[in-house]
Design a protein around this motif. Structure first.
Motif, PDB file in Angstrom:
ATOM      1  N   SER A  47     -13.403 -44.027 123.428  1.00  0.00           N
ATOM      2  CA  SER A  47     -14.328 -45.143 123.639  1.00  0.00           C
ATOM      3  C   SER A  47     -14.862 -45.751 122.346  1.00  0.00           C
ATOM      4  O   SER A  47     -15.510 -46.790 122.395  1.00  0.00           O
ATOM      5  CB  SER A  47     -15.513 -44.676 124.493  1.00  0.00           C
ATOM      6  OG  SER A  47     -16.130 -43.545 123.905  1.00  0.00           O
ATOM      7  N   SER A  48     -14.604 -45.125 121.199  1.00  0.00           N
ATOM      8  CA  SER A  48     -15.245 -45.584 119.969  1.00  0.00           C
ATOM      9  C   SER A  48     -14.283 -45.877 118.821  1.00  0.00           C
ATOM     10  O   SER A  48     -14.718 -46.047 117.680  1.00  0.00           O
ATOM     11  CB  SER A  48     -16.281 -44.552 119.506  1.00  0.00           C
ATOM     12  OG  SER A  48     -17.343 -44.485 120.434  1.00  0.00           O
ATOM     13  N   ASN A  49     -12.987 -45.914 119.098  1.00  0.00           N
ATOM     14  CA  ASN A  49     -11.974 -46.265 118.082  1.00  0.00           C
ATOM     15  C   ASN A  49     -12.019 -45.353 116.860  1.00  0.00           C
ATOM     16  O   ASN A  49     -11.733 -45.783 115.743  1.00  0.00           O
ATOM     17  CB  ASN A  49     -12.139 -47.724 117.630  1.00  0.00           C
ATOM     18  CG  ASN A  49     -12.045 -48.706 118.777  1.00  0.00           C
ATOM     19  OD1 ASN A  49     -11.511 -48.376 119.830  1.00  0.00           O
ATOM     20  ND2 ASN A  49     -12.553 -49.903 118.576  1.00  0.00           N
ATOM     21  N   GLU A  50     -12.382 -44.102 117.068  1.00  0.00           N
ATOM     22  CA  GLU A  50     -12.431 -43.163 115.953  1.00  0.00           C
ATOM     23  C   GLU A  50     -11.025 -42.681 115.600  1.00  0.00           C
ATOM     24  O   GLU A  50     -10.071 -42.866 116.366  1.00  0.00           O
ATOM     25  CB  GLU A  50     -13.341 -41.987 116.323  1.00  0.00           C
ATOM     26  CG  GLU A  50     -14.797 -42.410 116.481  1.00  0.00           C
ATOM     27  CD  GLU A  50     -15.619 -41.493 117.354  1.00  0.00           C
ATOM     28  OE1 GLU A  50     -16.862 -41.501 117.218  1.00  0.00           O
ATOM     29  OE2 GLU A  50     -15.033 -40.784 118.199  1.00  0.00           O
ATOM     30  N   ASN A  51     -10.893 -42.063 114.427  1.00  0.00           N
ATOM     31  CA  ASN A  51      -9.587 -41.608 113.978  1.00  0.00           C
ATOM     32  C   ASN A  51      -9.059 -40.527 114.917  1.00  0.00           C
ATOM     33  O   ASN A  51      -9.757 -39.540 115.179  1.00  0.00           O
ATOM     34  CB  ASN A  51      -9.689 -41.072 112.549  1.00  0.00           C
ATOM     35  CG  ASN A  51      -8.330 -40.819 111.918  1.00  0.00           C
ATOM     36  OD1 ASN A  51      -7.532 -40.029 112.419  1.00  0.00           O
ATOM     37  ND2 ASN A  51      -8.065 -41.503 110.820  1.00  0.00           N
ATOM     38  N   PRO A  52      -7.840 -40.670 115.430  1.00  0.00           N
ATOM     39  CA  PRO A  52      -7.313 -39.695 116.390  1.00  0.00           C
ATOM     40  C   PRO A  52      -7.021 -38.332 115.787  1.00  0.00           C
ATOM     41  O   PRO A  52      -6.858 -37.351 116.519  1.00  0.00           O
ATOM     42  CB  PRO A  52      -6.027 -40.363 116.900  1.00  0.00           C
ATOM     43  CG  PRO A  52      -5.613 -41.269 115.780  1.00  0.00           C
ATOM     44  CD  PRO A  52      -6.896 -41.779 115.199  1.00  0.00           C
ATOM     45  N   LEU A  53      -6.961 -38.248 114.447  1.00  0.00           N
ATOM     46  CA  LEU A  53      -6.636 -36.982 113.791  1.00  0.00           C
ATOM     47  C   LEU A  53      -7.858 -36.307 113.169  1.00  0.00           C
ATOM     48  O   LEU A  53      -7.740 -35.245 112.568  1.00  0.00           O
ATOM     49  CB  LEU A  53      -5.578 -37.207 112.702  1.00  0.00           C
ATOM     50  CG  LEU A  53      -4.259 -37.821 113.166  1.00  0.00           C
ATOM     51  CD1 LEU A  53      -3.293 -37.972 111.992  1.00  0.00           C
ATOM     52  CD2 LEU A  53      -3.620 -36.986 114.273  1.00  0.00           C
ATOM     53  N   GLY A  54      -9.013 -36.929 113.283  1.00  0.00           N
ATOM     54  CA  GLY A  54     -10.215 -36.386 112.665  1.00  0.00           C
ATOM     55  C   GLY A  54     -10.478 -37.041 111.325  1.00  0.00           C
ATOM     56  O   GLY A  54     -10.265 -38.236 111.155  1.00  0.00           O
ATOM     57  N   ALA A  55     -10.914 -36.257 110.346  1.00  0.00           N
ATOM     58  CA  ALA A  55     -11.247 -36.793 109.028  1.00  0.00           C
ATOM     59  C   ALA A  55     -10.174 -36.425 108.005  1.00  0.00           C
ATOM     60  O   ALA A  55      -9.468 -35.426 108.147  1.00  0.00           O
ATOM     61  CB  ALA A  55     -12.600 -36.260 108.570  1.00  0.00           C
ATOM     62  N   ASP A  69      -5.896 -39.756  99.800  1.00  0.00           N
ATOM     63  CA  ASP A  69      -5.220 -38.900 100.790  1.00  0.00           C
ATOM     64  C   ASP A  69      -4.118 -39.697 101.492  1.00  0.00           C
ATOM     65  O   ASP A  69      -4.199 -40.005 102.681  1.00  0.00           O
ATOM     66  CB  ASP A  69      -6.240 -38.367 101.801  1.00  0.00           C
ATOM     67  CG  ASP A  69      -5.738 -37.121 102.505  1.00  0.00           C
ATOM     68  OD1 ASP A  69      -4.526 -36.849 102.455  1.00  0.00           O
ATOM     69  OD2 ASP A  69      -6.572 -36.406 103.108  1.00  0.00           O
ATOM     70  N   HIS A  70      -3.075 -40.013 100.746  1.00  0.00           N
ATOM     71  CA  HIS A  70      -2.020 -40.891 101.259  1.00  0.00           C
ATOM     72  C   HIS A  70      -1.260 -40.258 102.432  1.00  0.00           C
ATOM     73  O   HIS A  70      -0.834 -40.962 103.351  1.00  0.00           O
ATOM     74  CB  HIS A  70      -1.064 -41.260 100.127  1.00  0.00           C
ATOM     75  CG  HIS A  70      -1.747 -41.885  98.945  1.00  0.00           C
ATOM     76  ND1 HIS A  70      -2.379 -43.116  99.027  1.00  0.00           N
ATOM     77  CD2 HIS A  70      -1.927 -41.448  97.675  1.00  0.00           C
ATOM     78  CE1 HIS A  70      -2.908 -43.414  97.865  1.00  0.00           C
ATOM     79  NE2 HIS A  70      -2.654 -42.416  97.021  1.00  0.00           N
ATOM     80  N   GLU A  71      -1.103 -38.944 102.403  1.00  0.00           N
ATOM     81  CA  GLU A  71      -0.401 -38.265 103.491  1.00  0.00           C
ATOM     82  C   GLU A  71      -1.181 -38.415 104.802  1.00  0.00           C
ATOM     83  O   GLU A  71      -0.594 -38.702 105.855  1.00  0.00           O
ATOM     84  CB  GLU A  71      -0.213 -36.791 103.152  1.00  0.00           C
ATOM     85  CG  GLU A  71       0.556 -36.010 104.219  1.00  0.00           C
ATOM     86  CD  GLU A  71       0.758 -34.548 103.844  1.00  0.00           C
ATOM     87  OE1 GLU A  71       1.172 -33.767 104.718  1.00  0.00           O
ATOM     88  OE2 GLU A  71       0.485 -34.196 102.675  1.00  0.00           O
ATOM     89  N   PHE A  72      -2.491 -38.240 104.741  1.00  0.00           N
ATOM     90  CA  PHE A  72      -3.313 -38.365 105.944  1.00  0.00           C
ATOM     91  C   PHE A  72      -3.302 -39.802 106.460  1.00  0.00           C
ATOM     92  O   PHE A  72      -3.214 -40.034 107.673  1.00  0.00           O
ATOM     93  CB  PHE A  72      -4.750 -37.941 105.638  1.00  0.00           C
ATOM     94  CG  PHE A  72      -5.691 -38.084 106.813  1.00  0.00           C
ATOM     95  CD1 PHE A  72      -5.710 -37.139 107.819  1.00  0.00           C
ATOM     96  CD2 PHE A  72      -6.551 -39.168 106.909  1.00  0.00           C
ATOM     97  CE1 PHE A  72      -6.576 -37.267 108.909  1.00  0.00           C
ATOM     98  CE2 PHE A  72      -7.415 -39.311 107.981  1.00  0.00           C
ATOM     99  CZ  PHE A  72      -7.422 -38.353 108.992  1.00  0.00           C
ATOM    100  N   ILE A  73      -3.392 -40.767 105.566  1.00  0.00           N
ATOM    101  CA  ILE A  73      -3.366 -42.183 105.961  1.00  0.00           C
ATOM    102  C   ILE A  73      -2.063 -42.494 106.689  1.00  0.00           C
ATOM    103  O   ILE A  73      -2.058 -43.107 107.761  1.00  0.00           O
ATOM    104  CB  ILE A  73      -3.547 -43.092 104.738  1.00  0.00           C
ATOM    105  CG1 ILE A  73      -4.927 -42.892 104.118  1.00  0.00           C
ATOM    106  CG2 ILE A  73      -3.348 -44.561 105.126  1.00  0.00           C
ATOM    107  CD1 ILE A  73      -5.082 -43.531 102.746  1.00  0.00           C
ATOM    108  N   SER A  74      -0.945 -42.052 106.112  1.00  0.00           N
ATOM    109  CA  SER A  74       0.365 -42.317 106.725  1.00  0.00           C
ATOM    110  C   SER A  74       0.470 -41.658 108.090  1.00  0.00           C
ATOM    111  O   SER A  74       1.000 -42.261 109.042  1.00  0.00           O
ATOM    112  CB  SER A  74       1.482 -41.807 105.808  1.00  0.00           C
ATOM    113  OG  SER A  74       1.503 -42.506 104.590  1.00  0.00           O
ATOM    114  N   GLU A  75      -0.023 -40.433 108.209  1.00  0.00           N
ATOM    115  CA  GLU A  75       0.053 -39.720 109.483  1.00  0.00           C
ATOM    116  C   GLU A  75      -0.838 -40.388 110.533  1.00  0.00           C
ATOM    117  O   GLU A  75      -0.473 -40.458 111.719  1.00  0.00           O
ATOM    118  CB  GLU A  75      -0.350 -38.262 109.292  1.00  0.00           C
ATOM    119  CG  GLU A  75      -0.109 -37.378 110.513  1.00  0.00           C
ATOM    120  CD  GLU A  75       1.354 -37.289 110.916  1.00  0.00           C
ATOM    121  OE1 GLU A  75       1.623 -37.079 112.118  1.00  0.00           O
ATOM    122  OE2 GLU A  75       2.228 -37.430 110.030  1.00  0.00           O
TER     123      GLU A  75
END
Length: 367
Positions: free
Chosen positions: A36-44, A272-278
């Motif tokens: 409901s809040s468009n948060e990151n699906p993978l966390g932080a 954190d390019h790996e996290f951004i890509s994932e």
């Protein structure tokens, strides 16, 4: 007799006009998926979390007096296509909106936006006594009404808000449309391009504010660390614009504005390019999966360039929201955003998306 101090003031807002953020997950014995809040699906971002933890033993000290280290990291993230003095930061993208309105809007000025859109454009601008001009997106596809905006401009127009990808519709403004718009809008007007969902856009003709900033237009690209980087709880955002506009905005930038943890986390997240890509991969794969379900179940939706969808549910929006909650899925009605009868659903991780699909199937089966 009412002696309350507030009784002598006439508020700009009524309670129904105050922006209300999404709800948190309520206590429950079953698994609840918050879509409901468009948060990151993978966390932080893991690098952001480590950076924030590493500075915790120094929270007794004041943070950086200025945001220069973060601006240096932002300039590097933009491949130094623009300079550090072209960035402005704040405690969330919403605060950057408030900052630029404080800087450019006075009582009696006019602010243009296009519903459905992010409610703070109207709410925040009303705090400063401005007149709100709504030039709605064109039905049925939520397209920007360039002609309508140009015709709405007067000598009192100070700020125009554009959003791409747009919240809550997920739609975007093609480059050809923005090109036409900037050729016609007076340079004395500040154009705000809210692009907090830009990382998820993959349309061939999608363009960010950077293209227009580099050409010297009076435009600011608004961004947030809440979505792609997963730092919604740290409330940090930024904008980039011409050096002249950014330096003007810095005149009202408070010293020690950003918390020390937010500064470190944001710098860590940018690296954190790996996290951004994932994150981007997860959202795009989720969009395909959820789109296929909408098609299969004959649920009306609008193609999205963001990490969420807007749909026309098979029931009235509040009934649909309640039914989804019973299935363990939190979604958000967006009447408050100017889209009556519609519901916004965020893209989650694979587990959440599968739960969403099952919930939609269960509801449609009982329909």
């Amino acid at each position: 007799m009412n002696n309350d101090i507030t009784s002598s003031f006439k508020p700009f807002l009524q309670p129904k006009e105050v922006y209300q953020g999404g709800k948190n997950i309520p206590p429950s014995n079953k698994k609840i998926y918050k879509l409901s809040s468009n948060e990151n699906p993978l966390g932080a971002s893991p690098k952001a979390v480590r950076a924030a933890k590493a500075i915790l033993d120094k929270v007794d000290l004041y943070p950086d007096q200025t945001d220069i280290r973060l601006r240096e990291a932002l300039a590097a993230d933009f491949n130094n296509e623009i300079t550090t003095d072209q960035f402005i930061t704040g405690n969330s993208g919403s605060e950057v909106i408030d900052m630029l309105l404080r800087a450019f809007v006075r009582e009696g000025d006019e602010v243009i936006f296009s519903n459905p859109c992010f409610l703070p454009y109207a709410v925040f601008s009303r705090w400063y006594g401005s007149k709100q001009i709504d030039v709605p997106l064109k039905a049925p596809n939520y397209e920007l009404d360039v002609e309508g905006i140009i015709n709405a401009i007067t000598a009192k127009t100070k700020v125009i808000f554009l959003t791409t990808p747009n919240n809550p519709t997920g739609t975007y403004i093609p480059k050809s449309v923005l090109d036409e718009f900037f050729k016609r809008v007076p340079k004395s007007i500040l154009v705000v391009i809210d692009e907090v969902y830009r990382h998820f856009a993959d349309a061939e003709d999608y363009v960010t504010a950077l293209h227009y900033v580099k050409q010297g237009y009076s435009v600011i690209g608004l961004n947030s660390f809440s979505k792609t980087y997963g730092l919604a709880g740290l409330r940090i955002g930024y904008g980039y614009t011409t050096a002249t506009i950014a330096n003007y905005l810095r005149l009202i930038h408070k010293p020690f504005l950003l918390p020390i943890t937010s500064i470190e986390a944001a710098i860590g997240a940018l690296n954190d390019h790996e996290f951004i890509s994932e994150t981007v991969k997860t959202v795009k794969e989720g969009r395909k999966m959820i789109t296929a379900t909408f098609e299969e179940l004959n649920i009306r939706y609008w193609p999205s360039q963001a990490n969420f969808f807007i749909i026309e549910p098979p029931f009235p929006e509040m009934e649909f929201t309640d039914k989804m909650m019973q299935e363990g899925i939190m979604v958000r009605p967006v009447t408050q955003f100017g889209a009556p009868g519609k519901v916004r659903i965020s893209v989650g991780n694979k587990e959440a998306n599968l739960a969403l699909i099952k919930a939609l199937e269960n509801i449609k089966t009982r329909d």
